[in-house]
Design an enzyme around this catalytic site. Structure first.
Site, PDB file in Angstrom:
ATOM      1  CG  ASP A   1       5.541   3.690   1.652  1.00  9.97           C
ATOM      2  OD1 ASP A   1       5.575   4.256   2.756  1.00  9.97           O
ATOM      3  OD2 ASP A   1       4.520   3.630   0.942  1.00  9.97           O
TER       4      ASP A   1
ATOM      5  CE  LYS B   1      -0.167   5.495   8.014  1.00  6.64           C
ATOM      6  NZ  LYS B   1      -1.623   5.605   8.153  1.00  6.64           N
TER       7      LYS B   1
ATOM      8  CG  PHE C   1      -1.837   1.219   1.209  1.00  9.28           C
ATOM      9  CD1 PHE C   1      -2.940   1.243   0.363  1.00  9.28           C
ATOM     10  CD2 PHE C   1      -1.587   2.332   1.995  1.00  9.28           C
ATOM     11  CE1 PHE C   1      -3.783   2.357   0.311  1.00  9.28           C
ATOM     12  CE2 PHE C   1      -2.419   3.452   1.953  1.00  9.28           C
ATOM     13  CZ  PHE C   1      -3.521   3.449   1.111  1.00  9.28           C
TER      14      PHE C   1
END
Ligand SMILES: Cc1ncc(COP(=O)(O)O)c(C=O)c1O
Length: 407
Positions: free
Chosen positions: A228, A257, A143
């Site tokens: 990532d 995040k 993702f």
């Protein structure tokens, strides 16, 4: 118009009429947070093992962070990248001091950080190395976010449904299989893009040899290696960056995040060499490097260091894993602990356990958690949790799994 006397269900009903229907929010309105706890509009208290999907790393209302944000808001909120601002430079230095990278680009989210990295990698190949290498090798179940290039890189077809044609140039191979990556590389390959641990894909931790093998393959084939670390970065796995578990470094890394503890931010970190892929005008973001977000991020990084939170995450993460495994052995349909550090999860057999119902019941019992992949419940508490919070959370989860709590 804000109606002060409204109760929670009235607010929920109002929201359902006006928001676009792309989320499935749970019927609760949070108004206040303190440490690892959230409070809803009706005054109910919850232990927050979601942390805004692995974001609020210092918990809610951390005094050092909230004071820094308030001070920054009073002095300077925004100037754009037409000018310098000190908060941005301080934050960039803090990130570079704490990582492999020599250059940083700021943006506002994880998807944007990936977008920046992929654009930089392609442009580097075309304009610096002068080779027509444009393909990205990505992994099945990965993702990478919701922009067009990010869903094209993402290896889960349900995120792509209805959005075709996708951005061309993305190849997907099984995760954890270095030989599959090597076999997929050809003379059009620009970069390999992987998460060091698959988060949304189900908290999948590859063998430690995987990232090392990818580094070696990329070097041998003249291909860039991009990690990532949007979900794994900033301490969540018990190292500041998850790549540290493997002893190698990438050429590019996206983060977001937890970086600013809840203030929107994203960043692309890269080597001096790959940064040559960008030149003035090549890429930009109006809000990227905003003083407020950068001040928050430098504060988060400082608090994490001063309070020894990375080491703490590693310690309490082990405790969480032990407790999840113990719980798993007591409840039919559970398949053991997943993840690393406080990027943790419980594997479940979806034929036996209805995860949505468990999440609803846990919330009724006062515990917030999320799901990941096809078969995991995810626990990503703030880094400030102690063993007692973990014990309470695991007890509430067990009760929810056993059918307690109303839905
Ligand atoms: C590994 C990874 N990359 C990218 C993203 C996208 O981040 P954002 O939602 O901030 O765009 C996420 C979000 O969950 C993620 O887990």
């Amino acid at each position: 118009m804000i109606q002060i006397t409204e109760n929670q269900s009235e607010i929920v009903a109002r929201a359902r009429l006006i928001m676009t229907p792309n989320y499935r929010p749970q019927p609760v309105v949070f108004v206040h947070g303190e440490g690892p706890y959230l409070y809803d509009k009706d005054g109910k208290k919850y232990l927050d093992f979601s942390a805004g999907i692995a974001v609020s790393c210092l918990g809610h209302g951390h005094p050092v962070l909230t004071n820094a944000i308030a001070e920054q808001a009073k002095s300077l909120l925004h100037v754009s990248n037409l000018y310098f601002n000190q908060a941005q430079i301080d934050c960039a230095e803090a990130l570079l001091d704490a990582s492999f990278a020599k250059r940083v680009f700021f943006c506002n989210s994880g998807a944007e950080a990936n977008e920046a990295g992929m654009k930089m990698a392609r442009r580097y190949m075309r304009l610096v190395r002068k080779v027509d290498r444009f393909k990205f090798i990505c992994t099945i179940n990965s993702f990478h976010g919701r922009t067009w290039a990010a869903i094209s890189a993402t290896g889960q077809s349900h995120y792509q449904e209805g959005f075709g044609p996708l951005v061309p140039g993305f190849v997907h191979v099984p995760y954890g299989d270095a030989a599959a990556i090597e076999a997929a590389i050809d003379d059009e390959t620009c970069a390999v893009l992987v998460e060091p641990i698959q988060g949304e894909g189900g908290l999948i931790v590859p063998d430690v040899s995987y990232l090392k093998a990818l580094r070696e393959i990329c070097d041998r084939k003249g291909v860039l290696l991009m990690f990532d670390e949007v979900q794994t970065g900033v301490g969540r796995t018990g190292k500041l960056w998850a790549y540290e578990h493997s002893g190698i470094t990438p050429d590019l890394m996206s983060i977001a995040k937890g970086l600013a503890g809840g203030v929107p931010i994203g960043a692309l970190l890269c080597t001096e060499e790959v940064a040559k892929g960008f030149a003035p005008g090549a890429h930009a973001s109006t809000f990227g490097g905003n003083p407020l977000a950068c001040r928050a991020a430098s504060t988060v990084l400082r608090v994490i260091r001063q309070e020894g939170l990375v080491e703490h995450v590693a310690r309490v993460g082990l405790h969480l894993k032990e407790q999840i495994n113990a719980l798993s052995s007591r409840v039919p349909g559970c398949t053991g602990a997943r993840g690393l550090g406080l990027l943790a999860g419980l594997g479940v057999d979806p034929k036996i356990i209805d995860r949505t119902a468990v999440i609803d019941r846990a919330r009724e019992l006062g515990l917030l958690l999320t799901q990941a992949g096809p078969d995991a419940l995810r626990l990503t508490p703030p880094f400030i949790v102690g063993r007692h919070h973990i014990d309470v959370a695991v007890d509430l989860l067990e009760r929810a799994l056993k059918g307690e709590g109303q839905t």
